[in-house]
Each structure stands twice: as structure tokens, then as C-alpha cells.
Design an enzyme around this catalytic site. Sequence first.
Site, PDB file in Angstrom:
ATOM      1  N   ARG A  47       0.827  -1.213   0.000  1.00  0.00           N
ATOM      2  CA  ARG A  47       0.000   0.000   0.000  1.00  0.00           C
ATOM      3  C   ARG A  47       0.862   1.264   0.000  1.00  0.00           C
ATOM      4  O   ARG A  47       0.485   2.286  -0.594  1.00  0.00           O
ATOM      5  CB  ARG A  47      -0.946  -0.019   1.208  1.00  0.00           C
ATOM      6  CG  ARG A  47      -2.083  -1.061   1.033  1.00  0.00           C
ATOM      7  CD  ARG A  47      -2.701  -1.396   2.374  1.00  0.00           C
ATOM      8  NE  ARG A  47      -3.902  -2.228   2.285  1.00  0.00           N
ATOM      9  CZ  ARG A  47      -3.912  -3.550   2.094  1.00  0.00           C
ATOM     10  NH1 ARG A  47      -2.770  -4.212   1.944  1.00  0.00           N
ATOM     11  NH2 ARG A  47      -5.052  -4.226   2.056  1.00  0.00           N
ATOM     12  N   GLN A 190      -8.466  -7.384   0.225  1.00  0.00           N
ATOM     13  CA  GLN A 190      -7.974  -7.076  -1.122  1.00  0.00           C
ATOM     14  C   GLN A 190      -9.098  -6.508  -1.980  1.00  0.00           C
ATOM     15  O   GLN A 190      -8.896  -5.540  -2.717  1.00  0.00           O
ATOM     16  CB  GLN A 190      -7.397  -8.337  -1.770  1.00  0.00           C
ATOM     17  CG  GLN A 190      -6.126  -8.825  -1.083  1.00  0.00           C
ATOM     18  CD  GLN A 190      -5.631 -10.146  -1.630  1.00  0.00           C
ATOM     19  OE1 GLN A 190      -6.263 -10.751  -2.493  1.00  0.00           O
ATOM     20  NE2 GLN A 190      -4.498 -10.601  -1.117  1.00  0.00           N
ATOM     21  N   ASP A 341      -4.303 -15.475   7.381  1.00  0.00           N
ATOM     22  CA  ASP A 341      -3.028 -16.015   6.886  1.00  0.00           C
ATOM     23  C   ASP A 341      -2.336 -16.912   7.908  1.00  0.00           C
ATOM     24  O   ASP A 341      -1.298 -17.512   7.600  1.00  0.00           O
ATOM     25  CB  ASP A 341      -2.085 -14.864   6.514  1.00  0.00           C
ATOM     26  CG  ASP A 341      -2.555 -14.135   5.258  1.00  0.00           C
ATOM     27  OD1 ASP A 341      -3.263 -14.757   4.440  1.00  0.00           O
ATOM     28  OD2 ASP A 341      -2.220 -12.951   5.103  1.00  0.00           O
ATOM     29  N   ARG A 417       3.693 -19.523   3.069  1.00  0.00           N
ATOM     30  CA  ARG A 417       3.257 -19.825   4.443  1.00  0.00           C
ATOM     31  C   ARG A 417       3.150 -21.331   4.692  1.00  0.00           C
ATOM     32  O   ARG A 417       3.300 -21.786   5.820  1.00  0.00           O
ATOM     33  CB  ARG A 417       1.945 -19.119   4.751  1.00  0.00           C
ATOM     34  CG  ARG A 417       2.078 -17.599   4.652  1.00  0.00           C
ATOM     35  CD  ARG A 417       0.977 -16.867   5.386  1.00  0.00           C
ATOM     36  NE  ARG A 417       0.793 -15.534   4.843  1.00  0.00           N
ATOM     37  CZ  ARG A 417       1.597 -14.487   5.082  1.00  0.00           C
ATOM     38  NH1 ARG A 417       2.626 -14.610   5.875  1.00  0.00           N
ATOM     39  NH2 ARG A 417       1.356 -13.320   4.514  1.00  0.00           N
TER      40      ARG A 417
END
Length: 464
Positions: A47, A190, A341, A417
Site C-alpha cells: 500500500r 484485497q 493467513d 506460508r
Amino acid sequence: MGALTEPEISDEEPMSGHGPAIPLTAMKATALTGVAHVPGDKSISHRSLILGALSVGETRVRGLLEGEDVLATAEAMRRFGADVSRSTEGEWSVHGVGTGGFMEPEDVIDCGNAGTGVRLIMGAMATTAIAATFTGDASLRSRPMARITDPLAEFGARAYGRSQGRLPMTIIGAHDPVPVRYTLPVPSAQVKSAVLLAGLNAPGETVVIEPEATRDHTERMLRGFGAEVSVEETGDGRVITLRGEPELTPQSIDVPRDPSSAAFPVCAALIVEGSDVLVPNIGLNPTRSGLFETLREMGANLTYENPREESGEPVADLRARFSPDMKGIEVPPERAASMIDEYPILSVVASFAEGQTMMRGVKELRVKESDRIDAMAVGLRTAGVTVEEGEDWWAVTGVGPGGVPGGARVEARLDHRIAMSFLCLGMAAKKPVTVDDAGPIATSFPVFQDLMEGLGAVFRRQNA
Ligand code: S3P
């Protein structure tokens, strides 16, 4: 492929891109101890670059995450006409082109592995009368984009992609954008962010309604850059209103450290006997901190030291110690967005707790960098852990501290991840755990291996 070892501090911009697979094995560790300084927040790094590019003048960023995902966004901003440069490690400057000032890129924009990058950039260009074509790696090319292109069509943009709305995809930005009122059909920061960024170059008010709160960095940062954004909590959820066509003013940004990266040393410390790890300066914005709350409910020895406020955000140093008495719990589904996440690494911790950890309301996990429920379920089962799953839920039955057999070779599926979660599993399991490709870790946490080795983790490189 970005190196897994810590880059030397240099003035040269790090390289991004994927190369041959890097199989990596985590051995059982004796204890993890010390201080773990994790890199900058990925969400805020993307961002910072995008909002910097949409401002007139110079935005300075310190602590930018120099992972492949963010480097791809930096390159994309250059292609749209911004001047993006790096002075030294983590310090970047962006000379933006202003709201509506994006130029048409000359070539395809490759966002690599980055779902956040591509979706936010599509939003940011969709209300400017230019065309851009986006692609990414095999993981990104398999992910759904209709969730973005549906609301962008309401602004007047058109999208031409592969079947099921997948990349590569060309977006033709709207000539005469109209503002949009959009209710999120899925809890996704998102999507919310893409709509708000598109709304910047539309006249009037763009409104996003989110029935479930998701990370609010875009709203906070847009305000920081001088846009008029209001947020109202209503019976239908959070109603976010942006006044279009602001002149964004450049900012000086200190990127906080990433709680989603902090999750790995924290969780590894909880399951490796004798561990005591401090992870300083972690933002505890409630839209991001669900994992830490969950771990504490499970009985983790996880404390928030030196709690304070920085730039209006709650921050603390996390201290995690070996926690042999953790119990499985039912994770409240309404918490899912604030730890979306972190479910892969939570499932690893759950494997070392007593009893079952039930995770519901998590179907979004199936459309991340991989189908994360399936990727973890398959790998955990190979390592001797019982996992049950449905479309929208999964449950891990823990075998208690030290009880996970391990001895598995698992697939990372181009998902950073998943790779890091299984390597943490290997640090505490009876036998080593090998991931087929640790390369994707460089997308979000390029110094993972060095940082964990500094705490006492033991890795072995394998031949592909
Ligand atoms: C992100 C939003 C989340 C998260 C991703 C980063 C963001 O995705 O999984 O890693 O920066 O906005 P969704 O919006 O798909 O939930």
C-alpha cells in the site's frame, strides 16, 4: 529465486523471480532462544508503494519489506509512471504521478506470486483510461480475479482474462468512471482495497460495505495521505465511504513489522522444548491479531511486553516460551478474517496441543496462494497428525508436546506460508520434515532461514 539467506546490506536493489526448487529440511531443534526482528508488514508495504505512486511529490518509506511480492509491486509502479528508488536496506522513495495520473504500461505487468499486489494495482488503474495486462506465477495464475473485476466493472472498467476469471488478464480502465456502492460478497481486504483505490479516480462517493471487518490498512493509510474516508459501524457491518478525486499528499511512512511473519518464530517457540523468544515491535491492530488471541486461549505462554501506541496503532514486543500445556479449542469463526493467513501455522501448533482444534468459517483458505486447508491436511497427515476437513472447516487432533512423528516430505505448492509452517513443524517433531521447495519463502520473509537459525533452528539443504 531470491536467496534464503539474509541479504548483505547493500545499496543494490534485491532481485526477484523464481528459479529451480530449493528443497529444505528442518531438523528437531533443542531450544529456540533470542530476539527475532521480523521484516516489515507486507500489506502495508504494498500500500505504501501504490499510494505513494498515486500522490504528487515524494513519499519516503522506511522498513519496507523487500520480499519478492513487494518488489514486483515496486516494479509495477514504475511501469505505470512513478519514479521508485531504493537508497539502502528498507528505505525507498516514490515520486508519484497523482490520482488518475497512471501511464499505460508498455508491456505485461508480472506480479509474481502476489495476490495482494495484482488485485490492488488492478483497482488503482481501473478508473484511468489506460489498458494494462497482468500475469503472475503458476499460483497467481490459478487464483480467482472475478471478485475484483466484478466491482471494477461497476465503475466502467472492462476485464478480459482466461476462463474462470484467471490471469493473464487485461483491464481496460473506465473513460468516465462512476462511483460505486459495493457490499463485499467475501470477507476480503484485497477486494475492499481494490474498490477504494478505484474510487479515488471516480467523482462523488464510493462506498464499500463489509459485513465482516477485514484488515483496515487501506482506510487508515488513505486518510494519512489526505483522502476523506469515513467509517461507520452499522447493523449491516462497516460502511466505508471515500470521497473521490482527492489530491493525495506524499507521506513519510515507517512500516511496522509484520504480525503474519512474527507468527512463525512465535509459534515455533511455543512447540520447541526449552524455547524463549522475543519478537519486538509487532503491531497488534485488532484486524490482524486473531492468532495471538487464539494462542493465548489455547494456553500458550505468550505475553505482550512493553505495550504501547505507535502511529495510532497498538504495538508490543511478543514473548513466546515453550508451552507444554496447550489445549485444542474451537476458534471463533468471526475471528477468521483477523488471522486468515495464520491458520497454517496455527494448525502446526494445534498438532502439539492436547485435543482437537476446530477451525470453521475458513473457506477463503482454499483460494490463497494454494488451497491451504488441503496443503496442510495432506502434509500434516504424512507427518502423523489426524486432520479432518470439509469445504468450510477443518479440525486438527493434537498429540501433545513432542508427540508429532514427523519424518515427512511435503509439498509447499508455491506457497510461502505452507513452506514456513512445515519447517516449524520439523523443528519440534520427532523426525525431520522436508519441504520440496522453500523458494517461495522469499516472497514475504526472505530472511526466514537466517533468522530461525539465529534462534537455534537447524536446517539442511537437500538436492532437488
Ligand atoms: C491482504 C489480504 C488478505 C491476506 C493477504 C493480504 C491484504 O487477503 O490473505 O495475505 O494485504 O489486503 P484477502 O483479501 O483475499 O482475504
